[in-house]
Design an enzyme around this catalytic site. Structure first.
Site, PDB file in Angstrom:
ATOM      1  N   CYS A  82       0.844  -1.199   0.000  1.00 41.57           N
ATOM      2  CA  CYS A  82       0.000   0.000   0.000  1.00 41.57           C
ATOM      3  C   CYS A  82       0.882   1.254   0.000  1.00 41.57           C
ATOM      4  O   CYS A  82       1.641   1.466  -0.935  1.00 41.57           O
ATOM      5  CB  CYS A  82      -0.999  -0.033   1.155  1.00 41.57           C
ATOM      6  SG  CYS A  82      -2.341   1.182   0.955  1.00 41.57           S
ATOM      7  N   HIS A 186      -3.898  -4.750  -0.522  1.00 48.40           N
ATOM      8  CA  HIS A 186      -3.574  -5.302   0.793  1.00 48.40           C
ATOM      9  C   HIS A 186      -3.625  -6.827   0.726  1.00 48.40           C
ATOM     10  O   HIS A 186      -4.709  -7.406   0.828  1.00 48.40           O
ATOM     11  CB  HIS A 186      -4.569  -4.807   1.843  1.00 48.40           C
ATOM     12  CG  HIS A 186      -4.408  -3.370   2.210  1.00 48.40           C
ATOM     13  ND1 HIS A 186      -3.561  -2.953   3.209  1.00 48.40           N
ATOM     14  CD2 HIS A 186      -4.962  -2.247   1.693  1.00 48.40           C
ATOM     15  CE1 HIS A 186      -3.616  -1.628   3.315  1.00 48.40           C
ATOM     16  NE2 HIS A 186      -4.445  -1.178   2.395  1.00 48.40           N
ATOM     17  N   GLU A 188      -2.822  -8.900   2.975  1.00 43.19           N
ATOM     18  CA  GLU A 188      -3.290  -9.423   4.259  1.00 43.19           C
ATOM     19  C   GLU A 188      -4.810  -9.382   4.388  1.00 43.19           C
ATOM     20  O   GLU A 188      -5.385 -10.027   5.269  1.00 43.19           O
ATOM     21  CB  GLU A 188      -2.635  -8.663   5.422  1.00 43.19           C
ATOM     22  CG  GLU A 188      -3.192  -7.295   5.730  1.00 43.19           C
ATOM     23  CD  GLU A 188      -2.717  -6.169   4.801  1.00 43.19           C
ATOM     24  OE1 GLU A 188      -3.047  -5.000   5.084  1.00 43.19           O
ATOM     25  OE2 GLU A 188      -2.014  -6.470   3.811  1.00 43.19           O
TER      26      GLU A 188
END
Length: 205
Positions: A82, A186, A188
């Protein structure tokens, strides 16, 4: 295989979800804001949220800016996530011009208000993989990943771009130059696809 990951904390966001995702794919995560640990450690993950300028100020205030540039120059592999990807570039235009790490040529600019899309770009969108890239091993083209950002990277060298996504315009959402990797989305928060991307980085030789 050494799966140690230095997770850099620039003080601008909660890194818990990134740490848990990396541990989930087998990494031994050392979370730190200590430049000496960065200089002596293994591969690096540089996650960032919030404003580009604040993120860069956080890196500089902790002495991490120079440490990151030093280890990358030695060939240590690094993944920016990011704002961490945006920081790889020369200039970010959020809230005035701010100098990035300058590891890649290019500028971070805001999505134009004239685009017929909502800003920020928040939610799931598809990857178009441009190059056969280590990060996307076992990832199908047009896989969905999760985004949350108002600024995007205009890469100065198209050969650095390994994936794009379309949101009013087609822009670089993943980059690689030698040992430097970056993803705008992202991983994650991108479920199985994101975990596979992190696994590919953790296990890269």
């Amino acid at each position: 295989m050494n799966k140690e990951i230095i997770l850099i904390d620039a003080g601008t966001g909660n890194l818990r979800s990134v740490q848990k995702a990396l541990e989930n794919v087998g990494a031994n995560v050392i979370r730190t804001d200590d430049p000496q640990k960065v200089l002596s450690g293994g591969r690096i993950v540089l996650p960032g949220v919030g404003a580009f300028g604040d993120f860069m100020s956080g890196l500089r205030a902790r002495g991490l800016h120079d440490a990151v540039k030093e280890v990358v120059s030695r060939g240590v592999q690094m993944l920016g996530i990011c704002v961490g990807m945006q920081a790889l570039f020369e200039i970010g235009e959020e809230m005035g011009d701010h100098e990035g790490l300058g590891l890649l040529k290019g500028t971070v600019v805001k999505f134009a208000d004239s685009l017929s899309v909502k800003i920020p770009h928040t939610g799931w969108n598809q990857l178009t993989v441009k190059h056969d890239a280590l990060l996307f091993d076992q990832i199908k083209d047009e896989a969905y990943v999760y985004f949350n950002h108002s600024y995007y990277c205009q890469a100065g060298d198209s050969s650095d771009v390994i994936a794009t996504t379309d949101y009013g315009i087609n822009y670089a959402c993943a980059v690689r130059r030698e040992n430097i990797f970056g993803v705008q989305f992202h991983p994650e928060k991108s479920q199985a696809v994101g975990l596979q991307i992190l696994k590919n980085f953790v296990e890269a030789s």
